[in-house]
Design a protein around this motif. Sequence first.
Motif, PDB file in Angstrom:
ATOM      1  N   GLN A   1      33.564  50.305  47.439  1.00 60.14           N
ATOM      2  CA  GLN A   1      34.105  49.554  46.305  1.00 60.14           C
ATOM      3  C   GLN A   1      34.446  48.124  46.704  1.00 60.14           C
ATOM      4  O   GLN A   1      34.093  47.184  46.016  1.00 60.14           O
ATOM      5  CB  GLN A   1      35.338  50.269  45.751  1.00 60.14           C
TER       6      GLN A   1
ATOM      7  N   ASP B   1      29.609  52.377  44.734  1.00 64.76           N
ATOM      8  CA  ASP B   1      30.938  52.372  44.129  1.00 64.76           C
ATOM      9  C   ASP B   1      31.164  51.023  43.446  1.00 64.76           C
ATOM     10  O   ASP B   1      31.417  50.023  44.104  1.00 64.76           O
ATOM     11  CB  ASP B   1      32.007  52.628  45.196  1.00 64.76           C
ATOM     12  N   GLU B   2      31.057  51.012  42.131  1.00 64.05           N
ATOM     13  CA  GLU B   2      31.227  49.808  41.315  1.00 64.05           C
ATOM     14  C   GLU B   2      30.387  48.633  41.821  1.00 64.05           C
ATOM     15  O   GLU B   2      30.926  47.582  42.178  1.00 64.05           O
ATOM     16  CB  GLU B   2      32.709  49.434  41.237  1.00 64.05           C
TER      17      GLU B   2
ATOM     18  N   SER C   1      36.457  57.061  44.025  1.00 66.50           N
ATOM     19  CA  SER C   1      36.272  56.514  45.381  1.00 66.50           C
ATOM     20  C   SER C   1      36.655  57.538  46.447  1.00 66.50           C
ATOM     21  O   SER C   1      36.017  57.627  47.504  1.00 66.50           O
ATOM     22  CB  SER C   1      37.101  55.250  45.569  1.00 66.50           C
TER      23      SER C   1
HETATM   24 MG   LIG Z   1      37.505  53.421  43.159  1.00 67.59          MG
END
Ligand SMILES: [Mg+2]
Lengths: 245, 332
Positions: free
Chosen positions: A86, A161-162, A44
């Motif tokens: 995220q 991000d995810e 991240s």
């Molecule tokens: Mg992360």
Amino acid sequence: MTALLSTEELCMYFGGVRAVDRVNLAVAEGELRCLIGPNGAGKSTFFRCLTGQYRPTAGRIRWRGRDITGADSFAIARLGIGIKTQVPSLFEGLTVVESVILAQRRRHGEADARRRAMAVLERLGIAGLAARVVAQLAHGQRQLVELAMVVAPAPDLILLDEPTAGMSVEETGRAATLIRELNRAHALVVVEHDMQFIKAIASTVTVFHQGRVLVEDSVARVLADPRVHDVYLGRSIAMPGTEGG
Amino acid sequence: MTGRRPTAEIAAAVVLAAAAIAVLPRVLELFALINATVYASMAVLALSLGLVWGFGGILCFGQAAFFGLGGYGYAVAALNVADTTWAVPIALAVPAAAAALLGYVMFYGRISDVYMGVITLTVTLILFNFTNSTAGDQWRIGAAPLGGFNGIPSTPPLNLPGDPGNPLPPERIFAVAVVCLAACYILGKLVLRSRFGRVVVAIRENERRAELLGYDVRRYKLGIFTLGGFMGGLAGLLFANCVFVSPTMFSLFYSGQIIIWVMVGGLGTLAGPIIGAVLLQALTTWAGTLPAVNPSLILGAVLVAAVLALPKGLLPTAAAALRRLRRRDAAP
Ligand SMILES: [Mg+2]
Ligand SMILES: Nc1ncnc2c1ncn2[C@@H]1O[C@H](COP(=O)(O)OP(=O)(O)OP(=O)(O)O)[C@@H](O)[C@H]1O
């Protein structure tokens, strides 16, 4: 050929913590890259450096060969880099369609903007949510709304991000299809923990560990790499392909 | 909500303003009419903060600074030119420029929200102290004595453009104030409906997301803050035309009151701050007539009650209640 985005010895230190440590990474035009690594590996933080949210401690970031290190977030976004963070970052009090209209950042007329926004929502299968206020949506829906906002201005590079965190199995499957589809028009870098998902979107995988690039290779090779197993050891992440497959 | 055209609201504003101009001067006595003019100027002031805070998300503790600058700008300019029409652009330009400068320092300096509150408040208090210390003959700008604590009592009112020998009577000043209030409301509606205004609201919702989508947040904040300074200045100009300018305009009392008006009326609406300003002003005036009661005490009690009972403010609460009623009517 110059890469779309590349970093040279990129570093981001917080006091003694080397969150990103001399990372060299290049993403080609139209590529689909996965970024994996255990918690705290610096994924991240790496994204935050790329999008101008953090000013790197050292190193360079290049966009089509041009040095953009230290540029403001909004300027980087205008170059054509979109990010899904995220933790979903949304306009809570606005409606879904208004959020996507804003994300387009265009100056064409109201009706046209609305039509284009609806087209994006349809593409992500959430046209039915257009008039809903973002704050009232369920988690998986919020992820999709943010994705819609990222896709809307048609960036050349999308950082995710995810994206499947908190999604159901079914939603995850749809997200995988969606990402492959997005990849026809955009280059993507996707941070993920779910190996099943990574296999589904099959691409080059870069493994981060303690801020550094540990391995960078095809999915199959990365999954077979003992070093990758070592850094994930003790984690409950399933490593498919290891059980004799 | 965002896609709706604000035509109905604009029409309502025009009708209400026309009605006020037609009716109130006939039914109110001179003193009450002047008071109504003061209310209108306060409503413009509340509206200015309503825009900056309610939509821009910038809590400015110093909106009174622009109010005072508009008032002083008008008074000083009006005493120096024969035709007071020329004092108007000066009275508007000074606070707008001050807001632009202050905003530039704050937003481009990436100052945090807390410090923004401190800075705006400090600037207001500096102006308060400065104007208070301008007693004596050496403190004058051209023909205008600044008058220190006493302010500038003999400000010439507006005249018809090009007709300096004909100062407007109080009914006309009242009409001007009402027109300005309606114009500010309509301007606010149009701004919020524009691309600029929608980005401003998006920034209020999530500054980082706006930035990551490619919006230069600083520019939008500067824009709305400057517009707020301009409107605050206009309020000061109107105030100077019905009362007189003095350092009180910069006081903590005013700065605090404006915030209360906006909170009680409804943050995130335009009509709310107007309603809040008028109601609370009326309340304060009434409380002032009561023996042995401190009006500030009443104002404070109302604020506490309002925050506890109507955390969203008068207008949003009333609107929600109305919607519920309508739904109940439509259900069977
Ligand atoms: Mg992360
Ligand atoms: N603003 C910050 N200040 C101090 N340390 C930070 C900051 N941001 C991140 N870190 C540290 O940097 C390291 C990398 O964090 P980062 O969030 O980038 O990891 P990650 O790979 O995204 O992890 P996860 O998979 O849990 O999301 C961690 O040790 C974290 O504590």
